[in-house]
Design a protein around this motif. Structure first.
Motif, short mmCIF file in Angstrom:
data_model
loop_
_atom_site.label_atom_id
_atom_site.label_comp_id
_atom_site.label_asym_id
_atom_site.label_seq_id
_atom_site.Cartn_x
_atom_site.Cartn_y
_atom_site.Cartn_z
N LYS A 54 -1.68 7.06 -3.30
CA LYS A 54 -1.65 5.73 -2.68
C LYS A 54 -2.68 4.80 -3.33
O LYS A 54 -2.58 3.59 -3.20
CB LYS A 54 -1.87 5.82 -1.17
CG LYS A 54 -3.23 6.27 -0.76
CD LYS A 54 -3.35 6.38 0.74
CE LYS A 54 -4.74 6.86 1.11
NZ LYS A 54 -4.90 7.05 2.53
N THR A 55 -3.62 5.35 -4.05
CA THR A 55 -4.61 4.57 -4.79
C THR A 55 -4.19 4.41 -6.25
O THR A 55 -4.23 3.30 -6.79
CB THR A 55 -5.99 5.25 -4.74
OG1 THR A 55 -6.39 5.38 -3.38
CG2 THR A 55 -7.02 4.46 -5.51
N SER A 56 -3.80 5.50 -6.87
CA SER A 56 -3.52 5.46 -8.31
C SER A 56 -2.23 4.72 -8.66
O SER A 56 -2.21 3.97 -9.64
CB SER A 56 -3.49 6.88 -8.90
OG SER A 56 -2.45 7.65 -8.34
N ARG A 57 -1.19 4.90 -7.91
CA ARG A 57 0.09 4.26 -8.26
C ARG A 57 0.02 2.74 -8.27
O ARG A 57 0.45 2.11 -9.23
CB ARG A 57 1.21 4.76 -7.35
CG ARG A 57 1.63 6.17 -7.69
CD ARG A 57 2.76 6.65 -6.83
NE ARG A 57 3.12 8.01 -7.20
CZ ARG A 57 3.61 8.89 -6.37
NH1 ARG A 57 3.84 8.57 -5.11
NH2 ARG A 57 3.91 10.11 -6.78
N PRO A 58 -0.53 2.10 -7.23
CA PRO A 58 -0.64 0.63 -7.27
C PRO A 58 -1.54 0.14 -8.41
O PRO A 58 -1.23 -0.84 -9.06
CB PRO A 58 -1.23 0.25 -5.92
CG PRO A 58 -1.00 1.41 -5.03
CD PRO A 58 -0.95 2.61 -5.91
N ALA A 65 0.37 0.41 -11.66
CA ALA A 65 1.41 -0.62 -11.71
C ALA A 65 0.81 -1.98 -12.09
O ALA A 65 1.42 -2.75 -12.84
CB ALA A 65 2.13 -0.70 -10.38
N GLU A 66 -0.39 -2.27 -11.61
CA GLU A 66 -1.06 -3.54 -11.94
C GLU A 66 -1.42 -3.60 -13.43
O GLU A 66 -1.50 -4.70 -13.99
CB GLU A 66 -2.37 -3.68 -11.16
CG GLU A 66 -2.21 -4.14 -9.76
CD GLU A 66 -3.57 -4.28 -9.08
OE1 GLU A 66 -4.61 -4.41 -9.78
OE2 GLU A 66 -3.58 -4.24 -7.84
#
Length: 111
Positions: free
Chosen positions: A101-105, A108-109
Motif C-alpha cells: 500500500k506504500t510501494s505501489r502508489p 506509480a508516481e
C-alpha cells in the motif's frame, strides 16, 4: 563507481525508509525489515529472488549470494556500479520489504 553515499541518496526519499545501524554498520530499513545494509564492509541487498539468480549468473564478479539461515540476499560490489544502477537496486530492495500500500502508489508516481 557507486558508494554508500549513492545508496543513501537513493534510500532516504523512499517512504518509510529509515537509516539505522546494526553492529555499528549502516543499514536502511522499513519498520523492522532491512533492505540494504553493510556487513563486514560489504553491501548486501534484499533483491527479488529471480532477479538475484539472473544477476548471480550474468555478473558473478559484481553479485554473489549472501545466505544466513533462511535469508538469501545479494552481496553487491558497489564499485562496479554507477549511481543510477545502484539507485534502481535500492528501490528494488525497498519494494521487497515496504508494504504494498506504500510501494505501489510511490512507484506509480515515478513513472
Amino acid at each position: 563507481m557507486a558508494t554508500w553515499e549513492d545508496v543513501r541518496a537513493a534510500a532516504q526519499p523512499l517512504p518509510g525508509a529509515e537509516e539505522d545501524h546494526w553492529y555499528g554498520e549502516p543499514l536502511f530499513r522499513v519498520g523492522t525489515r532491512a533492505f540494504v545494509q553493510t556487513t563486514r564492509g560489504r553491501v548486501i541487498m534484499k533483491l527479488d529472488r529471480n532477479h538475484q539468480e539472473l544477476l548471480f549468473e550474468a555478473r558473478p564478479e559484481v553479485f554473489t549470494p549472501f545466505v544466513a539461515g533462511a535469508l538469501r540476499w545479494a552481496y553487491v560490489d558497489l564499485a562496479a556500479l554507477d549511481a543510477r544502477e545502484t539507485a534502481d537496486l535500492v528501490v528494488e530492495a525497498w519494494t521487497m520489504v515496504a508494504p504494498k500500500k506504500t510501494s505501489r502508489p510511490w512507484l506509480a508516481e515515478q513513472r
